[in-house]
Scaffold this motif. Structure first.
Motif, short mmCIF file in Angstrom:
data_model
loop_
_atom_site.label_atom_id
_atom_site.label_comp_id
_atom_site.label_asym_id
_atom_site.label_seq_id
_atom_site.Cartn_x
_atom_site.Cartn_y
_atom_site.Cartn_z
N THR A 49 -101.49 7.34 -5.30
CA THR A 49 -102.94 7.61 -4.67
C THR A 49 -103.90 6.61 -5.50
OG1 THR A 49 -102.27 9.77 -3.88
CG2 THR A 49 -104.80 9.15 -3.93
N ALA A 50 -103.78 6.81 -6.85
CA ALA A 50 -104.82 6.07 -7.67
C ALA A 50 -104.67 4.32 -7.41
CB ALA A 50 -104.78 6.40 -9.15
N ASP A 51 -103.73 3.98 -7.41
CA ASP A 51 -103.49 2.54 -6.98
C ASP A 51 -103.78 1.99 -5.61
OD1 ASP A 51 -102.32 1.93 -9.54
OD2 ASP A 51 -100.25 1.87 -8.72
N LYS A 52 -103.73 3.21 -4.61
CA LYS A 52 -104.11 2.88 -3.21
C LYS A 52 -105.78 2.79 -3.33
CE LYS A 52 -100.00 4.78 -1.14
NZ LYS A 52 -99.40 5.88 -0.30
N LEU A 53 -106.24 3.73 -3.73
CA LEU A 53 -107.61 3.75 -3.94
C LEU A 53 -108.41 2.61 -4.49
CD1 LEU A 53 -108.36 7.43 -5.07
CD2 LEU A 53 -108.88 6.81 -2.86
N ARG A 54 -107.82 1.91 -5.57
CA ARG A 54 -108.13 1.03 -6.21
C ARG A 54 -108.18 -0.28 -5.40
NH1 ARG A 54 -105.30 1.47 -11.85
NH2 ARG A 54 -104.66 3.13 -10.70
N TYR A 88 -103.71 16.11 -8.16
CA TYR A 88 -104.26 16.81 -6.87
C TYR A 88 -105.52 16.14 -6.35
CZ TYR A 88 -106.72 20.06 -3.71
OH TYR A 88 -107.45 20.77 -2.72
N TYR A 89 -105.62 15.52 -5.35
CA TYR A 89 -106.76 15.13 -4.76
C TYR A 89 -107.43 15.87 -3.42
CZ TYR A 89 -105.33 10.95 -7.39
OH TYR A 89 -105.15 9.93 -8.23
N PRO A 90 -108.60 16.52 -3.65
CA PRO A 90 -108.99 17.51 -2.50
C PRO A 90 -109.04 16.40 -1.09
CG PRO A 90 -110.50 17.32 -4.50
CD PRO A 90 -109.50 16.25 -4.80
N ASN A 113 -99.50 14.60 -2.48
CA ASN A 113 -100.78 15.10 -1.67
C ASN A 113 -100.39 15.23 -0.24
OD1 ASN A 113 -103.26 15.36 -3.60
ND2 ASN A 113 -101.87 13.65 -4.47
N ARG A 114 -99.54 14.17 0.24
CA ARG A 114 -99.10 14.44 1.57
C ARG A 114 -98.64 15.77 1.85
NH1 ARG A 114 -96.49 9.21 4.29
NH2 ARG A 114 -98.46 8.58 4.08
N VAL A 157 -103.03 29.31 -3.23
CA VAL A 157 -102.96 28.45 -4.30
C VAL A 157 -102.23 27.14 -4.11
CG1 VAL A 157 -102.23 28.46 -6.80
CG2 VAL A 157 -102.94 30.67 -5.80
N VAL A 158 -102.61 26.29 -4.70
CA VAL A 158 -102.22 24.91 -4.51
C VAL A 158 -100.86 24.74 -5.75
CG1 VAL A 158 -102.26 22.18 -4.86
CG2 VAL A 158 -104.23 23.51 -3.80
N ILE A 159 -99.77 24.30 -5.14
CA ILE A 159 -98.66 24.19 -5.95
C ILE A 159 -98.79 22.97 -7.11
CG2 ILE A 159 -97.28 22.87 -4.40
CD1 ILE A 159 -94.74 24.15 -5.21
N PHE A 160 -98.37 23.37 -8.23
CA PHE A 160 -98.56 22.14 -9.26
C PHE A 160 -97.49 21.20 -8.95
CE2 PHE A 160 -100.07 25.79 -12.35
CZ PHE A 160 -101.09 25.42 -12.33
N LYS A 161 -97.66 19.97 -9.35
CA LYS A 161 -97.02 18.80 -9.15
C LYS A 161 -95.56 18.94 -9.75
CE LYS A 161 -96.63 13.67 -8.43
NZ LYS A 161 -97.37 12.34 -8.96
N SER A 162 -95.51 19.46 -10.89
CA SER A 162 -94.33 19.50 -11.52
C SER A 162 -93.30 20.68 -10.67
CB SER A 162 -94.23 20.04 -12.90
OG SER A 162 -95.34 21.20 -12.94
N THR A 163 -93.93 21.78 -10.30
CA THR A 163 -93.34 22.69 -9.52
C THR A 163 -92.75 22.29 -8.06
OG1 THR A 163 -94.69 24.41 -10.41
CG2 THR A 163 -93.37 25.27 -8.52
N TRP A 164 -93.71 21.12 -7.51
CA TRP A 164 -93.45 20.43 -6.47
C TRP A 164 -92.08 19.75 -6.59
CZ3 TRP A 164 -93.58 15.30 -5.45
CH2 TRP A 164 -93.30 14.64 -4.27
#
Length: 183
Positions: A49-54, A88-90, A113-114, A157-164
Protein backbone atom coordinates in the motif's frame (compact mmCIF):
# COMPACT_ATOMS: atom_id res chain seq x y z
CA UNK A 1 -8.17 44.88 -10.80
CA UNK A 2 -7.01 47.72 -8.60
CA UNK A 3 -6.07 51.28 -9.38
CA UNK A 4 -2.80 52.46 -7.98
CA UNK A 5 -2.08 56.10 -7.57
CA UNK A 6 0.67 58.29 -6.28
CA UNK A 7 1.41 61.94 -6.20
CA UNK A 8 4.13 63.09 -8.49
CA UNK A 9 5.29 66.73 -8.22
CA UNK A 10 1.88 67.89 -7.09
CA UNK A 11 -0.14 65.87 -9.60
CA UNK A 12 -1.73 62.46 -9.18
CA UNK A 13 -0.62 59.56 -11.41
CA UNK A 14 -2.90 56.54 -11.88
CA UNK A 15 -1.99 53.05 -13.09
CA UNK A 16 -3.93 49.79 -13.34
CA UNK A 17 -2.78 46.98 -11.06
CA UNK A 18 -3.73 43.41 -11.84
CA UNK A 19 -3.39 40.52 -9.40
CA UNK A 20 -2.80 37.31 -11.28
CA UNK A 21 -3.30 34.00 -9.55
CA UNK A 22 -1.75 30.85 -10.88
CA UNK A 23 -0.39 27.72 -9.25
CA UNK A 24 3.35 27.36 -9.09
CA UNK A 25 4.76 24.24 -10.61
CA UNK A 26 5.27 21.85 -7.72
CA UNK A 27 8.68 20.33 -7.55
CA UNK A 28 8.43 16.79 -6.26
CA UNK A 29 11.62 14.93 -5.44
CA UNK A 30 12.71 14.21 -9.01
CA UNK A 31 14.87 11.24 -8.07
CA UNK A 32 12.01 9.58 -6.18
CA UNK A 33 9.49 10.23 -8.94
CA UNK A 34 11.82 8.93 -11.62
CA UNK A 35 12.54 5.79 -9.59
CA UNK A 36 8.84 5.00 -9.12
CA UNK A 37 7.89 5.52 -12.73
CA UNK A 38 10.89 3.60 -14.06
CA UNK A 39 10.34 0.79 -11.57
CA UNK A 40 6.95 -0.09 -12.93
CA UNK A 41 4.90 0.85 -15.93
CA UNK A 42 1.69 -0.27 -14.24
CA UNK A 43 0.71 0.38 -10.61
CA UNK A 44 -0.84 -3.12 -10.47
CA UNK A 45 2.72 -4.44 -10.23
CA UNK A 46 3.19 -2.66 -6.91
CA UNK A 47 2.45 -4.89 -3.93
CA UNK A 48 2.49 -2.72 -0.82
CA UNK A 49 0.00 0.00 0.00
CA UNK A 50 2.89 2.37 0.79
CA UNK A 51 4.35 1.98 -2.71
CA UNK A 52 0.94 2.47 -4.29
CA UNK A 53 0.32 5.66 -2.31
CA UNK A 54 3.71 7.08 -3.34
CA UNK A 55 3.16 6.11 -6.97
CA UNK A 56 -0.23 7.80 -7.27
CA UNK A 57 0.81 10.85 -5.25
CA UNK A 58 3.85 11.43 -7.45
CA UNK A 59 1.71 10.87 -10.55
CA UNK A 60 -0.66 13.61 -9.38
CA UNK A 61 2.29 15.85 -8.43
CA UNK A 62 1.02 16.34 -4.91
CA UNK A 63 2.93 16.98 -1.72
CA UNK A 64 2.48 14.60 1.18
CA UNK A 65 1.03 17.46 3.23
CA UNK A 66 -1.63 18.09 0.57
CA UNK A 67 -2.74 14.47 0.63
CA UNK A 68 -2.76 14.50 4.42
CA UNK A 69 -4.88 17.66 4.52
CA UNK A 70 -7.37 16.20 2.04
CA UNK A 71 -7.62 12.94 4.01
CA UNK A 72 -8.06 14.82 7.28
CA UNK A 73 -4.95 13.44 8.97
CA UNK A 74 -1.66 14.84 10.25
CA UNK A 75 1.20 15.02 7.78
CA UNK A 76 3.27 12.80 10.10
CA UNK A 77 0.53 10.16 9.97
CA UNK A 78 0.51 10.26 6.19
CA UNK A 79 4.31 10.00 6.18
CA UNK A 80 3.94 6.76 8.14
CA UNK A 81 1.45 5.57 5.47
CA UNK A 82 4.07 6.01 2.76
CA UNK A 83 7.02 4.77 4.79
CA UNK A 84 5.58 1.26 5.02
CA UNK A 85 5.90 1.25 8.82
CA UNK A 86 2.27 0.34 9.32
CA UNK A 87 0.23 -2.70 8.39
CA UNK A 88 -3.30 -1.35 8.82
CA UNK A 89 -4.63 1.63 6.87
CA UNK A 90 -8.00 3.00 8.06
CA UNK A 91 -10.56 2.43 5.32
CA UNK A 92 -12.27 5.81 5.74
CA UNK A 93 -8.96 7.63 5.17
CA UNK A 94 -8.05 5.39 2.26
CA UNK A 95 -11.42 6.11 0.60
CA UNK A 96 -10.69 9.84 0.76
CA UNK A 97 -7.19 9.37 -0.61
CA UNK A 98 -8.49 7.13 -3.41
CA UNK A 99 -11.00 9.86 -4.25
CA UNK A 100 -8.19 12.44 -4.42
CA UNK A 101 -6.10 10.18 -6.67
CA UNK A 102 -9.19 9.39 -8.76
CA UNK A 103 -8.72 5.62 -8.43
CA UNK A 104 -10.76 2.78 -6.97
CA UNK A 105 -9.88 2.11 -3.34
CA UNK A 106 -9.03 -1.50 -4.19
CA UNK A 107 -6.15 -0.25 -6.34
CA UNK A 108 -4.52 1.24 -3.24
CA UNK A 109 -4.94 -1.69 -0.85
CA UNK A 110 -2.55 -4.60 -0.36
CA UNK A 111 -3.90 -8.11 0.27
CA UNK A 112 -4.14 -7.71 4.05
CA UNK A 113 -6.03 -4.40 3.90
CA UNK A 114 -8.25 -5.76 1.12
CA UNK A 115 -9.12 -8.66 3.45
CA UNK A 116 -10.15 -6.13 6.09
CA UNK A 117 -12.06 -4.04 3.54
CA UNK A 118 -14.00 -7.07 2.30
CA UNK A 119 -15.11 -7.83 5.86
CA UNK A 120 -12.78 -9.88 7.98
CA UNK A 121 -15.58 -11.21 10.18
CA UNK A 122 -17.59 -12.94 7.49
CA UNK A 123 -14.44 -14.37 5.89
CA UNK A 124 -13.11 -15.79 9.16
CA UNK A 125 -16.52 -17.21 10.05
CA UNK A 126 -16.81 -18.82 6.60
CA UNK A 127 -13.37 -20.43 6.92
CA UNK A 128 -14.06 -21.65 10.46
CA UNK A 129 -17.39 -23.18 9.47
CA UNK A 130 -15.90 -24.79 6.35
CA UNK A 131 -13.44 -26.51 8.68
CA UNK A 132 -16.32 -27.60 10.93
CA UNK A 133 -14.71 -26.02 14.00
CA UNK A 134 -16.14 -24.15 16.96
CA UNK A 135 -14.71 -20.76 17.88
CA UNK A 136 -12.80 -22.44 20.69
CA UNK A 137 -11.29 -25.11 18.39
CA UNK A 138 -10.47 -22.55 15.70
CA UNK A 139 -8.86 -20.25 18.27
CA UNK A 140 -6.75 -23.11 19.59
CA UNK A 141 -5.59 -23.91 16.07
CA UNK A 142 -4.72 -20.23 15.47
CA UNK A 143 -3.08 -19.81 18.89
CA UNK A 144 -5.64 -17.31 20.22
CA UNK A 145 -8.60 -17.40 22.60
CA UNK A 146 -12.17 -18.16 21.57
CA UNK A 147 -12.98 -14.60 22.65
CA UNK A 148 -10.51 -13.23 20.11
CA UNK A 149 -12.13 -15.30 17.36
CA UNK A 150 -15.56 -14.01 18.41
CA UNK A 151 -14.33 -10.38 18.32
CA UNK A 152 -12.81 -10.95 14.86
CA UNK A 153 -16.02 -12.49 13.55
CA UNK A 154 -18.10 -9.62 14.93
CA UNK A 155 -15.67 -7.04 13.44
CA UNK A 156 -14.98 -5.55 16.86
CA UNK A 157 -11.20 -6.04 16.62
CA UNK A 158 -8.97 -5.86 13.57
CA UNK A 159 -6.89 -8.98 13.11
CA UNK A 160 -3.12 -8.40 13.22
CA UNK A 161 -1.25 -8.88 9.97
CA UNK A 162 0.93 -11.63 11.44
CA UNK A 163 -2.19 -13.52 12.54
CA UNK A 164 -3.79 -12.92 9.14
CA UNK A 165 -0.73 -14.51 7.52
CA UNK A 166 -1.29 -17.60 9.71
CA UNK A 167 -4.92 -17.57 8.62
CA UNK A 168 -3.95 -17.42 4.94
CA UNK A 169 -1.52 -20.28 5.45
CA UNK A 170 -4.23 -22.31 7.23
CA UNK A 171 -6.75 -21.64 4.45
CA UNK A 172 -4.18 -22.67 1.84
CA UNK A 173 -3.45 -25.91 3.74
CA UNK A 174 -7.18 -26.72 3.94
CA UNK A 175 -7.59 -26.17 0.19
CA UNK A 176 -4.66 -28.49 -0.51
CA UNK A 177 -6.12 -31.18 1.76
CA UNK A 178 -9.50 -30.96 0.00
CA UNK A 179 -7.80 -31.19 -3.38
CA UNK A 180 -5.78 -34.25 -2.25
CA UNK A 181 -8.97 -35.98 -1.03
CA UNK A 182 -10.67 -35.47 -4.39
CA UNK A 183 -7.69 -36.89 -6.29
Amino acid sequence: MFILYRTFFGSVAYAPFYILRFPFYKVINVKQTKWYFERTEHPEQLVSTADKLRYYRCGKRLFQSEVADYAGINTSTYLSYESGDRDYYPIDKMKRIANLFDVDILELLDDYNRFLYDGQGKQIRKLRKSMGLTQYQFGKRMGVSAGAVKRWENDRVVIFKSTWEKLVHLAHTIREQKTDRKA
